[in-house]
Design a protein around this motif. Structure first.
Motif, PDB file in Angstrom:
ATOM      1  N   LEU A   1       3.312 -15.535  24.105  1.00 55.80           N
ATOM      2  CA  LEU A   1       2.933 -15.171  22.840  1.00 55.80           C
ATOM      3  C   LEU A   1       1.415 -15.091  22.582  1.00 55.80           C
ATOM      4  O   LEU A   1       0.891 -16.125  22.576  1.00 55.80           O
ATOM      5  CB  LEU A   1       3.658 -15.909  22.004  1.00 55.80           C
ATOM      6  N   ALA A   2       0.970 -13.939  22.330  1.00 56.94           N
ATOM      7  CA  ALA A   2      -0.324 -13.654  22.107  1.00 56.94           C
ATOM      8  C   ALA A   2      -0.516 -14.044  20.439  1.00 56.94           C
ATOM      9  O   ALA A   2       0.521 -14.385  19.686  1.00 56.94           O
ATOM     10  CB  ALA A   2      -0.874 -12.200  22.188  1.00 56.94           C
ATOM     11  N   ASP A   3      -1.648 -14.424  20.175  1.00 52.35           N
ATOM     12  CA  ASP A   3      -2.160 -14.864  18.635  1.00 52.35           C
ATOM     13  C   ASP A   3      -3.025 -14.023  17.789  1.00 52.35           C
ATOM     14  O   ASP A   3      -4.066 -13.865  18.401  1.00 52.35           O
ATOM     15  CB  ASP A   3      -2.780 -16.354  18.790  1.00 52.35           C
ATOM     16  N   ASP A   4      -2.312 -13.194  16.872  1.00 55.79           N
ATOM     17  CA  ASP A   4      -2.923 -12.271  16.275  1.00 55.79           C
ATOM     18  C   ASP A   4      -3.527 -11.061  16.974  1.00 55.79           C
ATOM     19  O   ASP A   4      -4.506 -10.361  16.420  1.00 55.79           O
ATOM     20  CB  ASP A   4      -4.360 -13.038  15.534  1.00 55.79           C
ATOM     21  N   MET A   5      -2.540 -10.674  17.955  1.00 57.48           N
ATOM     22  CA  MET A   5      -3.351  -9.474  18.541  1.00 57.48           C
ATOM     23  C   MET A   5      -2.519  -8.255  17.755  1.00 57.48           C
ATOM     24  O   MET A   5      -1.332  -8.144  17.455  1.00 57.48           O
ATOM     25  CB  MET A   5      -2.519  -9.304  20.130  1.00 57.48           C
ATOM     26  N   GLY A   6      -3.289  -7.135  17.513  1.00 57.66           N
ATOM     27  CA  GLY A   6      -2.963  -6.037  16.913  1.00 57.66           C
ATOM     28  C   GLY A   6      -1.839  -5.010  17.804  1.00 57.66           C
ATOM     29  O   GLY A   6      -2.015  -5.145  18.936  1.00 57.66           O
ATOM     30  N   TYR A   7      -1.130  -4.288  17.080  1.00 60.48           N
ATOM     31  CA  TYR A   7      -0.049  -3.494  17.720  1.00 60.48           C
ATOM     32  C   TYR A   7      -0.684  -2.634  18.915  1.00 60.48           C
ATOM     33  O   TYR A   7      -0.163  -2.296  19.844  1.00 60.48           O
ATOM     34  CB  TYR A   7       0.670  -2.934  16.622  1.00 60.48           C
TER      35      TYR A   7
END
Length: 472
Positions: A39-45
């Motif tokens: 799970l990345a944290d605050d990664m844009g689409y």
């Protein structure tokens, strides 16, 4: 100049070997697949190269997409951290989930999920899995009923609470519920938390190579602050983009620092894959990669990197840019390499997917639907959601087929504005159809009322504070 040399990725890519035909007896005897959720944290689409990113280089994650399946209609659990992670763990959307917003406590930690909640870790433990979480938790303070060790995880290492996680050079991390000090007390900037969390996750994989395991790898990358160790990655992106680095140890944003955080996450993914290959476990491991919410960069900050692409909205908003997530799944011999899916899914589908994989019973009160048939290419067997639902801080969103309704709270009028978009024709939510589709609007209003139960702790509509009356 080749970034694989600059960032020392070559050994990781070489070690990836996803298409290797090597077969090892130890892995073939493991009938239950290992499950890794990254799970990345605050990664844009649109941050990843495999999702259209042009600036930040993510060769390891892109390789997973190349040799696995890429989802184009997958959604986060929420537009902000804690509730999003709560839906992932419990299989409930935010109309039914216990955690519906970030709520840091005066001491370390966040509002805990109750002991009665059944998490994906608890389900996998009943199926004989060893479970570990490494990174940021955010669903219960240490030793509370919501701490990782009381929610099905045998091991936890990292940040228990979100506020503590806003420091990559912290003087301590949590090993289960206990404090583990590090060298930063005597030597500031000597230990970078992202590195040590990753190392602990690799140790977990090594220690459990002979038993099925569930690894929830949830590092804080690329969440701010933009603390960096001084390394060649920063120099590379400064040269590539033409932007100055700034103070590597400061909290301030810079294009090279943000890009380096994402590349560091990609490198960690490569190390995990290399470790699996080294232990002959890669053939028997399902790896899923996603982000907990949309890009947190402002439009001005993101004007060059374009981590959110052309999607409308950012983190904390119910537009696509706030809640849409990349989802990549790799499972050798099960998932067709290079495949893609437009199946509409969300974080709360992960729990039933795992339950179906291990043939375990799911709780009766969840909202998720297993996407295992989609992973296995059995689209004719895939059940569909009637709708997806989100709520937080007086705003709601509903996706039903190609149509999406956003109930956006207007502070000026203190009312919700209802917007409707056809995502198939208007993926960037520019043409509001609400006034031209009164019947659909009425249907969405009804769903917004019935898809949820009220929460005393996280009410959808916050009551106005009563004015204090002075008495004499």
């Amino acid at each position: 100049m080749n970034i694989k040399n600059i960032l020392a990725f070559a050994i990781l890519i070489t070690g990836f070997g996803i298409q290797s035909q090597e077969t090892k007896n130890s892995s073939k005897n493991n009938k239950k697949p290992n499950i890794i959720f990254i799970l990345a944290d605050d990664m844009g689409y649109n941050e990843l190269g495999s999702y259209g990113g042009k600036i930040i280089e993510t060769p390891n994650i892109d390789q997973l997409a190349k040799e696995g399946m890429k989802f184009s209609n997958h959604y986060c659990g929420s537009n902000i951290c804690a509730p999003s992670r709560g839906t992932l763990m419990t299989g409930k959307h935010t109309g039914h989930a216990y955690i519906r917003d970030n709520r840091a406590l005066p001491y370390e930690g966040n509002e805990p999920i109750p002991a009665a909640e059944i998490t994906v870790a608890e389900i996998l433990k009943t199926a004989g899995y060893t479970t570990g979480a490494f990174g940021k938790w955010g669903l219960g303070y240490p030793a509370s009923e919501g701490s990782p060790n009381n929610q099905g995880f045998d091991q936890f290492y990292g940040y228990n609470g979100q506020i503590h996680a806003h420091n990559y050079f912290t003087s301590y991390l949590r090993k289960n519920d206990l404090v583990e000090l590090n060298a930063n007390i005597d030597a500031p900037y000597s230990v970078y938390s992202a590195d040590i969390i990753k190392d602990r996750a690799l140790e977990f994989v090594e220690a459990n190579k002979n038993t099925p395991f569930f690894l929830y790898f949830c590092p804080t990358l690329p969440h701010n602050p933009y603390h960096q160790p001084d390394d060649k990655t920063l120099e590379y992106y400064a040269k590539k983009t033409g932007f100055p680095i700034g103070d590597a140890h400061s909290e301030d944003f810079s294009v090279p620092k943000y890009a380096a955080l994402t590349s560091r996450l990609d490198q960690e993914v490569g190390e995990i894959v290399a470790k699996l290959k080294e232990l002959n476990l890669l053939d028997d491991t399902l790896i899923i990669f996603a982000s907990d919410n949309g890009s947190a960069l402002t439009k001005e900050e993101d004007s060059f990197l374009r981590t959110g692409g052309d999607l409308r909205g950012r983190k904390s908003e119910v537009y696509e840019g706030g809640i849409k997530s990349p989802l990549i799944a790799f499972w050798k011999g099960k998932i067709i390499p290079g495949s893609s899916s437009s199946h509409i899914s969300a974080f709360w589908d992960f729990l039933p997917t795992c339950a179906e994989i291990v043939k375990a019973k799911t709780p009766d009160n969840i909202d998720g639907i297993s996407y295992l048939p989609t992973l296995l290419g059995k689209t004719d067997k895939q059940k569909q959601h009637d709708y997806l639902y989100w709520e937080r801080s007086q705003s709601q969103a509903i996706r039903k087929g190609d149509m999406k309704a956003n109930f956006v709270y207007d502070k000026a009028t203190q009312k919700q504005n209802i917007e409707i978009y056809n995502l198939a024709q208007d993926p960037f939510e520019k043409n509001n159809l609400a006034e031209t589709m009164p019947e659909l609007k009425a249907e969405f209003v009804k769903i917004a009322q019935t898809a949820r139960v009220e929460s005393e702790i996280f009410p959808l509509v916050k009551k106005a504070k009563k004015a204090k009356v002075k008495t004499h």
